[in-house]
Enzyme design. Structure first.
Site, short mmCIF file in Angstrom:
data_model
loop_
_atom_site.label_atom_id
_atom_site.label_comp_id
_atom_site.label_asym_id
_atom_site.label_seq_id
_atom_site.Cartn_x
_atom_site.Cartn_y
_atom_site.Cartn_z
N ASP A 249 39.31 -34.07 -0.16
CA ASP A 249 38.65 -32.84 0.24
C ASP A 249 37.15 -32.89 -0.09
O ASP A 249 36.77 -33.29 -1.20
CB ASP A 249 39.28 -31.67 -0.54
N GLU A 316 37.59 -36.32 4.16
CA GLU A 316 36.98 -35.20 4.90
C GLU A 316 35.47 -35.31 4.71
O GLU A 316 34.95 -35.02 3.64
CB GLU A 316 37.46 -33.86 4.37
O1 TEU Z 1 36.48 -27.89 3.44
C1 TEU Z 1 35.17 -28.34 3.25
C2 TEU Z 1 34.30 -27.87 4.32
O2 TEU Z 1 33.18 -28.28 4.40
C3 TEU Z 1 34.71 -26.58 4.93
O3 TEU Z 1 33.84 -25.83 4.25
C4 TEU Z 1 34.54 -26.18 6.31
O4 TEU Z 1 33.36 -26.55 6.88
C5 TEU Z 1 34.63 -24.67 6.32
O5 TEU Z 1 35.88 -24.30 5.78
C6 TEU Z 1 34.49 -24.09 7.67
O6 TEU Z 1 34.62 -22.70 7.59
C7 TEU Z 1 37.44 -28.18 2.49
C8 TEU Z 1 38.76 -27.55 2.89
O7 TEU Z 1 39.18 -28.10 4.09
C9 TEU Z 1 38.60 -26.07 2.93
O8 TEU Z 1 39.78 -25.43 3.37
C10 TEU Z 1 38.25 -25.61 1.56
O9 TEU Z 1 38.01 -24.22 1.57
C11 TEU Z 1 36.99 -26.32 1.02
O10 TEU Z 1 37.06 -27.72 1.21
C12 TEU Z 1 36.85 -26.10 -0.45
O11 TEU Z 1 37.81 -26.84 -1.15
#
Ligand code: TEU
Length: 616
Positions: A249, A316
């Site tokens: 993540d 990610e």
């Molecule tokens: O997401 C990271 C991320 O950059 C996200 O912020 C995304 O761009 C955003 O949710 C769009 O609205 C990860 C996870 O996938 C997300 O669900 C988490 O909230 C975030 O990390 C924090 O752990």
């Protein structure tokens, strides 16, 4: 209309019948070697555990629910699942705020349930990836509680703490606090991606802590070797239990620039009214690559000579360009991730910023150039594209033809064809296979995602793409739960958009996805052939050819996709790809008229149609 549907069904059923793998469960995983590892061919399916299948009547999905649905996943052709965080968590960010990395949240089950899930997945030839949150923990994690308790405790340096800078207004400025030496404000202008300042005050230390996401998600201090060790140990804990790897993540944000200088402002205010900073000092810092390399070494030390058991790092990553994405694979001497996600093709994120992908359209030049980049600019590394996840509106809505929503399903077929027919590893999200759409709350009081509560009405949050999986036409929960009160409401289209109804309809989107996955798995050219764009100046139709790998007895496979609401006459010249024959037969198409295609030199694609043809 009814007559047309029947014709389509017959055609589609006939095409499916030709695909011997269709009716059977997925075969055992194909061979995996150092040169051609399993994850290059994987179909990875993301499961949001709250929303997949409830088995104990809480209105919330659980691990036993995933175990129960493994047969379905195998029949779809899925060979790898990624389960979004199921660790204990206060659930402020629905699991992305982890309070214990070595356990299962009781809401989702027990460790015994997890072990059963891992064993059952193996029986179904499905590998399991967990979701590792390395950037931050929950503020309820024992590490943070200890770290926040004083400036001198053993974990005092596990998070990013700062005294702040003097507040010349003596307490009148925003976010001003009385520290040991007087009034202070945060050290800089860094903004949280989830709105507001990235700095939160902790009175017990008389200091601010830094959080890239919610204030309940304090960032770990990755410059502290003890933090690295603790997180590597957490990963080993699960690797030892048999997980195939992790989705990592938000890893681009592990490090922050120690200068703590201001970031340039974007000039925009976030949904809460706070000035947004451009995250150049808080994302993509070079130190993260050293950690990724160490992690890869640790992963490779598991079952080093047993390639089917090779462990996977799926990252990610939101970065501004394909060139920058390429750096995340590392170098031959210093390898990093096997699969850093390419978000350009599916989420149109070029230019940077990990913002929610909202205003994108089915734009042919964009698709052509980003697919070309993915095939040519990753230094020969394996790409992984993705159109749907738990942070973005579902692709069926993002790419819809807003003038005529009758094409939604047809466009969903076109997107699925791209997902499964390039050389990319395929990464999909639960519900995409049946065409679930985004069900964004219409009233603030119904919103569960905190971004949507603070950002309402500008930013309505991510609930819309997280609604319960639609399994059957039965009210009130579409077989998701025995409890009518589900954590988010079930999408109101469930009477038609559900697994049971679509399984029985040969012409459904679900069966289209099954057929695509079967071709991808069983056709030798799709499995390991090359890729060449065709007809590159055509403004309306995207075409490419997969060419047989050297020494293979496979045939070239042409994929041709109409990006417009008008029929398009296509003339394909295959010679640039080294293919001399034009004779072809349809392998899979979503319109009856395409069944009779015999040549690539002329054919007509109906609106948004997909043709996959084998050159004879
Ligand atoms: O997401 C990271 C991320 O950059 C996200 O912020 C995304 O761009 C955003 O949710 C769009 O609205 C990860 C996870 O996938 C997300 O669900 C988490 O909230 C975030 O990390 C924090 O752990």
């Amino acid at each position: 209309m009814i007559k047309l549907r029947r014709t389509l069904s017959l055609v589609f059923a006939a095409v499916l019948a030709c695909s011997p793998a269709f009716a059977q469960p997925a075969a055992a995983p194909a061979t995996s070697t150092a040169a051609d590892p399993w994850y290059n061919h994987a179909v990875i399916y993301e499961i949001y555990p709250r929303s997949y299948q409830d088995t104990n009547g809480e209105g919330l999905g659980d691990l036993n629910g995933i175990t129960q649905r493994l047969g379905y996943l195998e029949s779809l052709g899925v060979d790898t699942i990624w389960i979004a965080p199921m660790f204990p968590s206060p659930q402020v960010d629905f699991g992305y705020d982890v309070s214990d990395y070595d356990a299962v949240d009781p809401q989702y089950g027990t460790m015994a349930d997890m072990d059963r899930l891992l064993a059952a997945a193996k029986q179904h030839h499905i590998r399991v990836l967990l979701d590792m949150v390395l950037n931050h923990t929950s503020d309820q994690h024992a590490w943070f509680k200890e770290s926040a308790s004083s400036r001198t405790n053993p974990k005092a340096d596990w998070y990013i703490w700062n005294d702040g800078k003097p507040d010349p207004t003596n307490g009148k400025a925003q976010n001003s606090h009385q520290g040991p030496k007087g009034w202070v404000v945060p050290p800089n202008d860094w903004s949280s991606l989830f709105q507001g300042s990235a700095w939160e005050w902790e009175p017990r230390r008389g200091q601010f802590y830094y959080h890239f996401f919610y204030k309940q998600q304090p960032d770990l201090n990755w410059r502290n070797p003890a933090v690295e060790k603790a997180m590597f140990d957490a990963m080993r804990f699960w690797l030892d239990r048999g997980v195939a790897g992790f989705r990592l993540d938000a890893i681009a944000t592990l490090f922050e620039d120690p200068s703590l200088k201001d970031e340039p402002l974007t000039g925009r205010l976030d949904a809460s009214g706070f000035p947004e900073s451009n995250h150049v000092l808080t994302s993509g810092l070079p130190q993260v690559h050293e950690v990724m390399h160490k992690m890869r070494m640790m992963f490779d030390s598991y079952s080093p000579d047993s390639y089917p058991n090779q462990r996977l790092l799926l990252g990610e990553i939101y970065v501004p360009s394909t060139a920058e994405l390429a750096t995340w694979y590392g170098t031959p001497e210093s390898p990093e991730l096997q699969l850093p996600m390419d978000t350009f093709v599916g989420f149109h994120t070029e230019g940077g910023g990990n913002v929610r992908s909202e205003n994108v359209r089915l734009d042919l030049p964009h698709f052509r150039s980003s697919i070309t980049d993915m095939e040519t600019k990753l230094g020969g590394h394996q790409p992984v594209i993705v159109f749907d996840n738990h942070d973005n509106p579902r692709s069926i809505d993002r790419f819809a033809d807003l003038n005529n929503r009758k094409y939604d399903q047809t466009i969903a077929r076109l997107i699925a064809a791209i997902l499964y027919t390039t050389k990319s590893t395929a990464l999909t999200y639960y519900g995409a296979e049946i065409g679930m759409s985004t069900h964004t709350p219409t009233r603030r009081e119904d919103v569960r995602d905190p971004i949507g509560i603070t950002g309402w009405p500008k930013q309505k949050g991510r609930d819309g793409e997280r609604t319960p999986m639609q399994w059957c036409p039965a009210p009130p929960t579409s077989c998701f739960s025995t409890n009518p009160k589900t954590w988010l409401p079930v999408g109101d289209d469930y009477p038609t958009v559900n697994v049971e109804t679509e399984t029985a309809d040969a012409n459904s989107l679900l069966n289209w996805n099954r057929a695509l996955i079967a071709i991808r798995r069983d056709n030798p050219t799709m499995h390991s052939g090359g890729f060449t764009m065709l007809d590159p100046t055509n403004p309306s139709v995207l075409s490419y050819v997969r060419t047989p790998a050297p020494g293979s007895d496979g045939h070239p496979i042409v994929v041709s996709l109409n990006f417009t609401a008008q029929p398009q006459i296509v003339h394909l010249d295959l010679k640039p790809a080294g293919v001399t024959s034009e004779k072809a037969k349809t392998l899979l198409a979503d319109d009856a008229s395409l069944q009779s295609v015999t040549t690539m030199s002329t054919f007509t694609l109906p609106p948004y149609a997909t043709l996959i043809a084998e050159v004879q």
